[in-house]
Motif scaffolding. Structure first.
Motif, PDB file in Angstrom:
ATOM      1  N   TYR A   9      -8.387   4.385  -5.195  1.00  0.00           N
ATOM      2  CA  TYR A   9      -8.575   2.968  -4.875  1.00  0.00           C
ATOM      3  C   TYR A   9     -10.045   2.694  -4.597  1.00  0.00           C
ATOM      4  O   TYR A   9     -10.848   3.608  -4.453  1.00  0.00           O
ATOM      5  CB  TYR A   9      -7.726   2.578  -3.650  1.00  0.00           C
ATOM      6  CG  TYR A   9      -6.255   2.582  -3.973  1.00  0.00           C
ATOM      7  CD1 TYR A   9      -5.603   1.419  -4.341  1.00  0.00           C
ATOM      8  CD2 TYR A   9      -5.528   3.771  -3.954  1.00  0.00           C
ATOM      9  CE1 TYR A   9      -4.258   1.430  -4.670  1.00  0.00           C
ATOM     10  CE2 TYR A   9      -4.184   3.795  -4.290  1.00  0.00           C
ATOM     11  CZ  TYR A   9      -3.562   2.614  -4.649  1.00  0.00           C
ATOM     12  OH  TYR A   9      -2.237   2.623  -4.992  1.00  0.00           O
ATOM     13  N   THR A  10     -10.382   1.431  -4.505  1.00  0.00           N
ATOM     14  CA  THR A  10     -11.740   1.033  -4.176  1.00  0.00           C
ATOM     15  C   THR A  10     -11.710  -0.305  -3.452  1.00  0.00           C
ATOM     16  O   THR A  10     -10.673  -0.972  -3.395  1.00  0.00           O
ATOM     17  CB  THR A  10     -12.628   0.947  -5.439  1.00  0.00           C
ATOM     18  OG1 THR A  10     -13.996   0.800  -5.054  1.00  0.00           O
ATOM     19  CG2 THR A  10     -12.225  -0.200  -6.354  1.00  0.00           C
ATOM     20  N   GLN A  29       0.842  -1.200   0.000  1.00  0.00           N
ATOM     21  CA  GLN A  29       0.000   0.000   0.000  1.00  0.00           C
ATOM     22  C   GLN A  29       0.876   1.248   0.000  1.00  0.00           C
ATOM     23  O   GLN A  29       1.807   1.337   0.785  1.00  0.00           O
ATOM     24  CB  GLN A  29      -0.890   0.048   1.249  1.00  0.00           C
ATOM     25  CG  GLN A  29      -1.911  -1.040   1.348  1.00  0.00           C
ATOM     26  CD  GLN A  29      -2.649  -0.994   2.681  1.00  0.00           C
ATOM     27  OE1 GLN A  29      -2.464  -0.090   3.482  1.00  0.00           O
ATOM     28  NE2 GLN A  29      -3.482  -1.982   2.912  1.00  0.00           N
ATOM     29  N   LEU A  66      -9.476  -4.645  -1.636  1.00  0.00           N
ATOM     30  CA  LEU A  66      -8.880  -3.326  -1.850  1.00  0.00           C
ATOM     31  C   LEU A  66      -7.994  -3.375  -3.087  1.00  0.00           C
ATOM     32  O   LEU A  66      -7.108  -4.220  -3.191  1.00  0.00           O
ATOM     33  CB  LEU A  66      -8.070  -2.904  -0.617  1.00  0.00           C
ATOM     34  CG  LEU A  66      -7.402  -1.538  -0.645  1.00  0.00           C
ATOM     35  CD1 LEU A  66      -8.429  -0.406  -0.823  1.00  0.00           C
ATOM     36  CD2 LEU A  66      -6.600  -1.322   0.627  1.00  0.00           C
ATOM     37  N   ARG A  67      -8.249  -2.452  -4.032  1.00  0.00           N
ATOM     38  CA  ARG A  67      -7.539  -2.461  -5.297  1.00  0.00           C
ATOM     39  C   ARG A  67      -7.575  -1.072  -5.937  1.00  0.00           C
ATOM     40  O   ARG A  67      -8.346  -0.225  -5.533  1.00  0.00           O
ATOM     41  CB  ARG A  67      -8.144  -3.489  -6.240  1.00  0.00           C
ATOM     42  CG  ARG A  67      -9.597  -3.155  -6.585  1.00  0.00           C
ATOM     43  CD  ARG A  67     -10.380  -4.353  -7.116  1.00  0.00           C
ATOM     44  NE  ARG A  67     -11.748  -4.012  -7.409  1.00  0.00           N
ATOM     45  CZ  ARG A  67     -12.749  -3.927  -6.530  1.00  0.00           C
ATOM     46  NH1 ARG A  67     -12.506  -4.144  -5.234  1.00  0.00           N
ATOM     47  NH2 ARG A  67     -13.970  -3.628  -6.894  1.00  0.00           N
ATOM     48  N   LEU A  68      -6.754  -0.883  -6.960  1.00  0.00           N
ATOM     49  CA  LEU A  68      -6.788   0.347  -7.737  1.00  0.00           C
ATOM     50  C   LEU A  68      -8.124   0.474  -8.444  1.00  0.00           C
ATOM     51  O   LEU A  68      -8.717  -0.532  -8.833  1.00  0.00           O
ATOM     52  CB  LEU A  68      -5.692   0.323  -8.811  1.00  0.00           C
ATOM     53  CG  LEU A  68      -4.308   0.790  -8.411  1.00  0.00           C
ATOM     54  CD1 LEU A  68      -3.300   0.473  -9.508  1.00  0.00           C
ATOM     55  CD2 LEU A  68      -4.299   2.261  -8.091  1.00  0.00           C
ATOM     56  N   LEU A 116      -2.449   5.761   1.214  1.00  0.00           N
ATOM     57  CA  LEU A 116      -3.503   4.762   1.362  1.00  0.00           C
ATOM     58  C   LEU A 116      -3.387   4.047   2.705  1.00  0.00           C
ATOM     59  O   LEU A 116      -4.392   3.827   3.389  1.00  0.00           O
ATOM     60  CB  LEU A 116      -3.451   3.751   0.214  1.00  0.00           C
ATOM     61  CG  LEU A 116      -4.449   2.597   0.284  1.00  0.00           C
ATOM     62  CD1 LEU A 116      -5.885   3.102   0.199  1.00  0.00           C
ATOM     63  CD2 LEU A 116      -4.164   1.585  -0.820  1.00  0.00           C
TER      64      LEU A 116
END
Length: 71
Positions: A55-56, A17, A68-70, A21
């Motif tokens: 991110y989302t 991360q 959790l990812r871009l 973030l």
């Protein structure tokens, strides 16, 4: 035929991360750990915060974030 490469869940690999973030994740993880607020509402706030930095993630009615990812 090439398969799409699956990206890791950044909740599981916190060392990957970015610092900005990581600070957001730490803050909201602490709120979720305390448990004195509705986890679903905390996740809604958490999601807005990570989306602002690109991110989302997903979460269910149980208020547990995952994926959790871009963006």
């Amino acid at each position: 035929m090439m398969e799409a490469m699956e990206l890791p869940d950044l909740f599981d690999v916190s060392e990957e991360q970015p610092e900005r973030l990581a600070h957001i994740v730490e803050h909201y993880a602490a709120l979720l750990d305390v448990g004195n607020r509705d986890g679903y509402q905390v996740c809604a706030e958490f999601l807005r915060a990570v989306e602002r930095v690109g991110y989302t993630f997903s979460y269910g009615l149980d208020g547990v974030p995952y994926g959790l990812r871009l963006l």
